[in-house]
Write an enzyme that holds these catalytic residues in place. Structure first.
Site, mmCIF file in Angstrom:
data_model
loop_
_atom_site.group_PDB
_atom_site.id
_atom_site.type_symbol
_atom_site.label_atom_id
_atom_site.label_comp_id
_atom_site.label_asym_id
_atom_site.label_seq_id
_atom_site.Cartn_x
_atom_site.Cartn_y
_atom_site.Cartn_z
ATOM 1 N N GLU A 182 -1.252 -8.660 4.179
ATOM 2 C CA GLU A 182 -0.953 -8.964 5.579
ATOM 3 C C GLU A 182 -2.222 -9.121 6.418
ATOM 4 O OE1 GLU A 182 -1.135 -5.978 4.444
ATOM 5 O OE2 GLU A 182 -2.022 -4.759 6.051
ATOM 6 N N HIS B 276 -3.655 -5.168 0.708
ATOM 7 C CA HIS B 276 -3.111 -5.562 2.005
ATOM 8 C C HIS B 276 -3.106 -7.067 2.175
ATOM 9 C CE1 HIS B 276 -2.680 -1.589 3.900
ATOM 10 N NE2 HIS B 276 -3.574 -1.261 2.991
ATOM 11 N N CYS C 144 0.818 -1.218 0.000
ATOM 12 C CA CYS C 144 0.000 0.000 0.000
ATOM 13 C C CYS C 144 0.848 1.263 0.000
ATOM 14 C CB CYS C 144 -1.009 -0.039 1.157
ATOM 15 S SG CYS C 144 -2.486 0.909 0.781
HETATM 16 N N1 LIG Z 1 -2.237 6.806 2.624
HETATM 17 C C1 LIG Z 1 -2.032 6.110 1.370
HETATM 18 C C2 LIG Z 1 -1.718 4.642 1.621
HETATM 19 C C3 LIG Z 1 -2.902 3.923 2.174
HETATM 20 C C4 LIG Z 1 -2.577 2.790 3.137
HETATM 21 O O1 LIG Z 1 -1.436 2.349 3.296
HETATM 22 N N2 LIG Z 1 -3.639 2.352 3.807
HETATM 23 C C5 LIG Z 1 -3.520 1.421 4.925
HETATM 24 C C6 LIG Z 1 -3.630 2.192 6.237
HETATM 25 C C7 LIG Z 1 -3.826 1.345 7.477
HETATM 26 C C8 LIG Z 1 -2.951 0.080 7.497
HETATM 27 O O2 LIG Z 1 -1.734 0.190 7.717
HETATM 28 O O3 LIG Z 1 -3.474 -1.011 7.224
HETATM 29 C C9 LIG Z 1 -3.267 6.251 0.475
HETATM 30 O O4 LIG Z 1 -4.326 6.676 0.988
HETATM 31 O O5 LIG Z 1 -3.185 5.927 -0.711
#
Ligand SMILES: N[C@@H](CCC(=O)NCCCC(=O)O)C(=O)O
Length: 274
Positions: free
Chosen positions: A231, A229, A121
């Site tokens: 994970e 994600h 992400c």
């Molecule tokens: N802020 C960026 C990346 C989005 C992101 O990594 N979301 C996950 C946040 C919570 C977690 O760590 O699971 C975007 O908005 O593109």
């Protein structure tokens, strides 16, 4: 030297994976934090997680000297748009310039060494920007692209539920690992790939055409960068486990290679036991 003696580099411990932390204000004080699901994912890969608060340029080299892989986590914060020559589009959204400051130089250095990289992400977005690409700051405002953000105000089980399919591109790392043509993924992001950095290979796309995964063609090591994600509840997700297993195996191979090249040359002539 006895054949069964451990190598001079000592028995191989678990591969060490760097996990860069985020920076968050908690009450009156600044903290470094890392999501537990990412640290758990490194363990599921069979590796030893090393959460790193931040690093100066010199510390980056020291960290890379002891590490065998890098996992870049997601984060609610956005990569600062100044890194792709834009102004901030929505000042209400969180940024983390202190994380950017060392992950963006870390990424190309790790890749140049052939060190395995797994990016998730925000980490996926960092890798694209670090290597010369750019991002949409608000994917949902782009003509022809869907809203890839999570449903607002929902508990994690809803927010991280599968949202859309990804189509796996033929002949790449993902197809090699999964053999799938397409599968469903979660989606929690407002930024997204605008221009892909040179040397990156598209591994999967969303139905609206947005890049959802890439690998680094130029790197001789394992690299897999995902907008979704894996994970999240990884232990019960066969697709996630296949990717994490491949990452862990690549880190172990890098560790063994490192141990091999660091092993002092044995002078067989002077050793009476040979
Ligand atoms: N802020 C960026 C990346 C989005 C992101 O990594 N979301 C996950 C946040 C919570 C977690 O760590 O699971 C975007 O908005 O593109």
């Amino acid at each position: 030297m006895h054949r069964d003696a451990p190598s001079a580099a000592g028995p191989a411990g678990k591969p060490i994976v760097l996990v860069p932390a985020c920076n968050r204000q908690v009450g009156e004080h600044p903290f470094h934090i890392a999501g537990k699901k990412y640290v758990d994912a490194v363990r599921l890969a069979g590796c030893l997680p090393l959460v790193v608060p931040s690093a100066s340029p010199e510390e980056i080299d020291e960290l890379l000297a002891i590490a065998h892989g890098v996992l870049l986590t997601g984060s609610p914060s956005n990569v600062h748009p100044s890194h792709f020559d834009e102004d901030v589009h929505n000042p209400a959204l969180p940024l983390d310039p202190d994380r950017d400051a060392w992950t963006l130089p870390l990424i190309p250095r790790a890749l140049r060494m052939g060190m395995p990289l797994f990016a998730i992400c925000r980490g996926f977005q960092e890798a694209n920007v670090a290597l010369g690409g750019s991002l949409h700051q608000a994917v949902q405002e782009q003509s022809g692209l869907n809203d890839h953000r999570a449903p607002e105000g929902q508990p994690p089980e809803i927010a991280y539920a599968e949202q859309h399919e990804v189509h796996v591109m033929p002949g790449g790392v993902l197809e090699g690992l999964l053999g799938h043509e397409h599968f469903r993924v979660n989606s929690l992001h407002g930024q997204g790939v605008k221009t892909l950095a040179p040397g990156l290979r598209v591994e999967a796309v969303a139905p609206d055409g947005l890049v959802e995964a890439f690998s680094v063609e130029a790197s001789r090591g394992f690299s897999l960068c995902l907008q979704w994600h894996p994970e999240w509840q990884a232990a019960s997700n066969p697709v996630s486990m296949k990717m994490l297993k491949a990452f862990g195996e690549a880190c172990a191979a890098f560790r063994d290679y490192r141990n091999e090249i660091r092993q002092p040359r044995h002078d067989f002539k002077s050793d009476p036991e040979t």
